[in-house]
Design a protein around this motif. Structure first.
Motif, PDB file in Angstrom:
ATOM      1  N   ALA A  41       0.912  -1.287  -0.029  1.00  0.00           N
ATOM      2  CA  ALA A  41      -0.069  -0.076  -0.151  1.00  0.00           C
ATOM      3  C   ALA A  41       0.817   1.112  -0.151  1.00  0.00           C
ATOM      4  CB  ALA A  41      -0.956  -0.026   1.044  1.00  0.00           C
ATOM      5  N   PHE A  42       1.971   1.285   0.522  1.00  0.00           N
ATOM      6  CA  PHE A  42       2.880   2.450   0.804  1.00  0.00           C
ATOM      7  C   PHE A  42       3.905   2.784  -0.491  1.00  0.00           C
ATOM      8  CE2 PHE A  42       3.343   1.289   5.501  1.00  0.00           C
ATOM      9  CZ  PHE A  42       2.138   1.665   5.744  1.00  0.00           C
ATOM     10  N   TRP A  43       3.789   1.348  -1.025  1.00  0.00           N
ATOM     11  CA  TRP A  43       4.861   1.398  -2.327  1.00  0.00           C
ATOM     12  C   TRP A  43       4.132   1.993  -3.452  1.00  0.00           C
ATOM     13  CZ3 TRP A  43       5.015  -2.642  -6.619  1.00  0.00           C
ATOM     14  CH2 TRP A  43       6.529  -2.446  -7.115  1.00  0.00           C
ATOM     15  N   SER A  44       2.785   1.949  -3.752  1.00  0.00           N
ATOM     16  CA  SER A  44       2.533   2.269  -4.943  1.00  0.00           C
ATOM     17  C   SER A  44       0.816   2.974  -4.724  1.00  0.00           C
ATOM     18  CB  SER A  44       2.147   1.345  -6.028  1.00  0.00           C
ATOM     19  OG  SER A  44       1.267   1.718  -7.111  1.00  0.00           O
ATOM     20  N   PRO A  45       0.737   4.184  -5.165  1.00  0.00           N
ATOM     21  CA  PRO A  45      -0.663   4.663  -4.978  1.00  0.00           C
ATOM     22  C   PRO A  45      -1.589   3.949  -5.429  1.00  0.00           C
ATOM     23  CG  PRO A  45       1.009   6.241  -6.133  1.00  0.00           C
ATOM     24  CD  PRO A  45       1.750   4.887  -5.939  1.00  0.00           C
ATOM     25  N   TRP A  46      -1.558   3.105  -6.630  1.00  0.00           N
ATOM     26  CA  TRP A  46      -2.575   1.992  -7.084  1.00  0.00           C
ATOM     27  C   TRP A  46      -2.836   1.229  -6.097  1.00  0.00           C
ATOM     28  CZ3 TRP A  46      -4.547   3.413 -11.534  1.00  0.00           C
ATOM     29  CH2 TRP A  46      -3.848   4.248 -12.486  1.00  0.00           C
TER      30      TRP A  46
END
Ligand code: HEM
Length: 221
Positions: A41-46
């Motif tokens: 979840a923190f890695w990609s806004p998607w």
């Protein structure tokens, strides 16, 4: 009677994982799954919607590093339990050379694996070293204000290495789930109730099986 690994049980079974090892494995597994979900979840806004499902961005961001400490603790304990059995041997080198037979389920053409085969050992060490990288880089990301300005390269390295190490563990994790829960029938039960059949031991870990039988038949002192 107290439990110990390799104990022969009634009905042709043998204890592969005593309770403490099973409990520790599941602490590692559940903390890892939490880290995986919140980390993605923190890695990609998607993927931020995952944090929303996990209680929101702030809660996820607060708990993620604590779950990281729990995960590292469990991996360190795993090291205590299993590292002696995870040492690479000559048989492991032959095992890698015979990998084409392994993937075709030609077990009879494989060199005899002990308690762990070379693939399981590689997984263990990959998780162990990745957990160290994740811990060290994670601490830098947790307390960036502690890092003096002249050491700011530590932050840059951590921002890069933390997700790289995490992606590496995801590849390991997917292989681990496939191999342990689906490919080797009977393995999943071993981390739930602890025991496997002697047939499982003989099929997947013949050198371990020979060792169990040899010890069971050895004269008592
Ligand atoms: C839902 C998640 C997981 C499941 C279903 C699972 C399943 C299993 C199973 C069935 C075994 C026994 C394999 C055997 O003895 O033949 C095992 C062993 C093991 N697990 Fe997991 N596991 C999970 C998560 C993890 C995680 C996150 C780690 C990371 C530290 C891990 C590390 C290990 C290690 C090192 C072993 C012993 C070596 C091996 O069998 O590969 N497991 N696991």
């Amino acid at each position: 009677m107290s439990e110990h690994a390799d104990q022969i049980l009634p009905h042709g079974r043998v204890l592969r994982y005593p309770f403490g090892e099973r409990l520790n494995h599941w602490i590692a597994a559940f903390s890892y799954i939490y880290l995986l979900l919140t980390g993605l979840a923190f890695w990609s806004p998607w993927l931020f919607w995952i944090a929303v499902l996990m209680g929101g961005g702030q809660i996820s961001r607060t708990l993620h590093p604590w779950a990281g400490l729990i995960f590292f603790y469990a991996v360190a304990r795993m090291h205590g339990y299993w590292s002696a059995q995870m040492k690479n041997t000559e048989v492991d080198k032959q095992w890698w050379r015979s990998i084409s037979h392994y993937v075709q389920n030609e077990d009879d053409k494989m060199p005899p694996a002990g308690r762990y085969n070379a693939g399981q050992k590689a997984l263990f060490w990959s998780f162990f070293y990745a957990a160290i990288v994740l811990l060290l880089t994670g601490i830098v990301l947790w307390f960036p204000e502690w890092i003096p300005w002249n050491l700011r390269w530590l932050r840059y390295i951590s921002v890069f290495l933390h997700p790289v190490a995490a992606l590496f563990t995801i590849a390991n994790f997917l292989i681990h789930i496939y191999m342990s829960a689906f490919a080797e029938r009977g393995a999943f039960g071993s981390v739930i109730h602890g025991d496997v059949t002697l047939h499982f031991a003989k099929r997947y870990h013949p050198a371990w099986y020979d060792e169990i039988v040899r010890r069971a038949n050895a004269p008592r002192k």
